[in-house]
Design an enzyme around this catalytic site. Structure first.
Site, PDB file in Angstrom:
ATOM      1  N   GLN C 200       0.875  -1.175   0.000  1.00 11.13           N
ATOM      2  CA  GLN C 200       0.000   0.000   0.000  1.00 11.13           C
ATOM      3  C   GLN C 200       0.908   1.219   0.000  1.00 11.13           C
ATOM      4  OE1 GLN C 200      -3.680  -0.452   0.218  1.00 11.13           O
ATOM      5  NE2 GLN C 200      -2.918  -2.452  -0.440  1.00 11.13           N
ATOM      6  N   GLY C 241     -11.725   3.463   4.257  1.00  8.83           N
ATOM      7  CA  GLY C 241     -10.852   2.513   3.569  1.00  8.83           C
ATOM      8  C   GLY C 241      -9.950   3.170   2.532  1.00  8.83           C
ATOM      9  N   HIS C 242      -9.032   2.376   2.001  1.00  5.06           N
ATOM     10  CA  HIS C 242      -8.056   2.921   1.057  1.00  5.06           C
ATOM     11  C   HIS C 242      -8.711   3.385  -0.244  1.00  5.06           C
ATOM     12  CE1 HIS C 242      -7.006  -1.414  -0.546  1.00  5.06           C
ATOM     13  NE2 HIS C 242      -8.283  -1.199  -0.511  1.00  5.06           N
ATOM     14  N   ASN C 243      -8.150   4.463  -0.784  1.00  3.97           N
ATOM     15  CA  ASN C 243      -8.577   5.009  -2.074  1.00  3.97           C
ATOM     16  C   ASN C 243      -9.969   5.643  -2.059  1.00  3.97           C
ATOM     17  OD1 ASN C 243      -6.695   2.415  -2.852  1.00  3.97           O
ATOM     18  ND2 ASN C 243      -6.327   4.202  -4.136  1.00  3.97           N
TER      19      ASN C 243
END
EC number: 2.3.1.191
Lengths: 348, 348, 348
Positions: C200, C241-243
């Site tokens: 990540q 969460g990511h993105n």
């Protein structure tokens, strides 16, 4: 940093279509990859993006090879699982965490703790009596390692992990910031309306290759241990109650909660904010949809769901009002059935 | 460590069946107890396990005495509440937290803070101006105590507790790692689509014998205080909004959330991930099932529930599709009722 | 501290009814305000409380002026948005956070970090290589600032914030204790039932005037960034969460979760414990009720709801049992419709 495509194929397999001496020095998504970067196509619906990518090389599945190679001029690595291949290549190509051996002078390490000379201990870390930190472990800034706790080889604690007394984690694990492993379980006896604390003296025992997310909490067992088997992946903000047993290679998304003494099988998945009651059992290969409460044991593999479907508020109001009186509608259906049956009997 | 059974009965009551000079030096669950350990039978369904236990002594209820003593040869302590008795005995028999008086040299304590000489302050703790730490309190590693905060006698903060300015906790409390007490409440005025922060200047005031779980957060009041009364037990990952008032001896399981300005009664229980809206009131002795949203005030004691039942996914899909059109089914039932009534009228 | 009413009106507008030389030295709620304090009426239903207030001055809306001034003898500031006016006045009147420039000797600051001389760095803070702390920023005790991270001017980190490598926050932000910004996203490739970690490497980029609650977590993007736009307000215990991309001036209440790669519009609001699935899109001006799961994209503004209504447990049991067999009731309604239609056809 950087590697040849030929080297990638030697390490990870796959069929190379292109020059093995082409070098890649990083990874990037299809639309952003530069001329010296490696990308991957994990989903056939993104083929159009793949053909326009400027990446030096692309990892893709056999089914996508023909369509992509029609437009894309870089090298291809053809493999059955492009995502897994890309994960491995990215781990190789990107700066990854390697222990810089030594103990920061600002750490507080008890004289009876055994820190391997190949481990890295960051600033403002506390390591209590008798704790063991194995080779290649990285304990970043401001972590707390309780008395007698054991951190396995190559395991990485991001800053501010709390790892309480006597807890154990195996090799190659990752625990993210703010996670608390081994806090007391929520155990009380009730007497005359007041709670009396049950001492919590079990441990948390985590296997190898476990990944624990930021601010996730796992409570120690009451008398026995809480067990997290090998390869379990827990996202952020998860709560695992005391005496739970989570089977190997099970994954849980953010905000999941599992109440105490529940046994979850292997290879299960839990969507975000799924909640699991205590003292139940879930077999292997069960998949719980996000937002679902598991109130009783699940004895057969498969996907299970139980969330209220979203709707524009007025529509929800209308339907929820009926839901609240569902038993009266059942009674009306029964009455209708009787009336229709009676009517039809009369007509005969 | 260790004690005689006779001593236990003197301290905690109960009827001893067996030799008062038998010694026990620890506690263990029925199936794991060794010859010098004390165990208990808290649930009659586990009688079979009890009869086979190797424990030196067992705490049980009068109703279980006959059945268990038929097979079990150890001593018995017969009492109406075996769980509570066992909790007290375990607290006595197990290593328990006692302050080791003194301030670790690696702690940062403001000169105007008043730390009782009988309190224990761990390494890397920060104590700000004017804070008060009373006798027997244990402040473990890396805790933060804000300006003017007060920690009561014998209260125990596990590592990495954040206890903000002017907050107060009474005697014999426990706060687990990662908990944040007294962060700003979520208060904003909305103007032209932008939020303007409302200063949050109330406190959090916690009573005696309060237990706060790992990574739980309790916000300070906006202008008045957030109040947690005596004996409240909060599990991990709980969120209590500003200006809430939680009545004495109420317990909440993990992941519960209570929005701001809500008043919860005494002796209530909340299952995991129950959520409570803001600005409502819940009377005493209310029990909320796990996964339930409390959207409005509750004015009568009792158990309340509101979660969507789990099902195999295909079944859920089928039922949820109907749920989404519940009002059309209501209309069809009404139409049927009219048609049947008309038909029956015609027949007459 | 303290100001004249005339000064308030000069700074913030509004129409003053009363003596501009009256001084106020603090703010308080209607029922607790003392003779030198300022209060406000934000809700017409509280008019009775307003008329009895002892506050020196009261901020209220034009619609409330007549009713309140009949009984209340203090000064009035009449304005269209009393809450926003009060927020600004309170910020002025109360002790507010101002950086006390300098680096505490107990902080661990890497020599390559650039800390503005006007910034305040508390005790036991860690600042890694290449991090940048701008003027007027306040980094309280035991915060962690990762390598290359950037903290904007006037931004305030409460104690124990974790702000990981290369993350960026703009000006005038607030991050509360225990928040973790930039932990790894939950990204894995699945191969033969085992998870392989996807590195990540994106960042978290937060705009200006962002407020992040206690113990909230925001993951870094997998390869691209996670973006939180200007003016976003996140309460406690939230997971992003990511993105994800959260649009400007969107607010989320406690315990909300947003799964990865979801795009949320501007000026949205989310009630407590609302959950949002990954890879979906929510347009501007969407309002999600507490406890609602957003499983698919929302393409039109408005309020959306989806939680199971609470009921006394026995009533819930009854209705939930029917809900589980809803499709059989649908079939019975269909059968009735056929029977009634057939009966009515027969009668003709």
């Amino acid at each position: 940093m950087g590697t040849r495509l030929g080297e990638l194929v030697e390490l990870f397999g796959g069929r190379l279509v292109g020059d093995p001496d082409v070098r890649v020095d990083g990874v990037a998504p299809l639309e952003r990859a530069e001329a010296a970067e490696l990308s991957f196509l994990g989903n056939s619906r993104l083929r159009a993006r793949a053909t326009q990518s400027r990446a030096a090389a692309m990892i893709l599945a056999p089914a996508d090879e023909e369509a992509v190679s029609a437009g894309y001029s870089g090298a291809l690595i053809v493999t059955s699982n492009p995502s897994a291949y890309f994960a491995r290549a990215a781990q190789l190509l990107q700066a990854h965490w390697v222990a810089v051996p030594g103990i920061h002078p600002g750490a507080v390490v008890h004289e009876s703790a055994r820190v391997d000379p190949g481990a890295q201990i960051g600033p403002l870390v506390t390591i209590e009596a008798g704790a063991v930190i194995k080779a290649g472990a990285i304990i970043e800034a401001a972590c707390y390692i309780g008395p007698g706790a054991v951190v396995g080889a190559g395991t990485h604690f991001f800053p501010k992990v709390t790892f309480h007394a006597r807890c154990v984690i195996g090799a190659r694990g990752i625990i993210h910031s703010g996670a608390v492993i081994g806090g007391d379980g929520f155990g009380f006896a009730l007497e005359d309306g007041r709670y009396i604390k049950m001492p919590q003296t079990g441990r948390v025992v985590l296997g190898d290759d476990v990944d624990i997310g930021s601010n996730t909490t796992i409570d120690r067992g009451a008398m026995d241990d809480t067990v997290i088997e090998d390869g379990v992946k827990l996202d952020n903000q998860i709560q695992i109650g005391h005496n739970c047993h989570i089977g190997a290679h099970t994954a849980m998304a953010g905000c999941v909660g599992v109440a105490g003494s529940t046994r979850v099988g292997r290879h299960c998945t839990f969507g975000g904010a799924a909640m699991v009651n205590g003292h139940i059992e879930i077999v292997d290969n069960v998949h719980i949809t996000a937002g679902t409460l598991v109130a009783a044991s699940i004895t057969a593999p498969g996907r299970y769901t139980g969330y209220y479907p979203i709707a524009p508020n007025a529509e929800w109001e209308r339907n929820a009002a009926i839901l609240r009186r569902l038993s009266s509608y059942r009674d009306r259906i029964r009455a209708l059935e009787k009336a229709v049956q009676a009517g039809s009997a009369e007509q005969k």
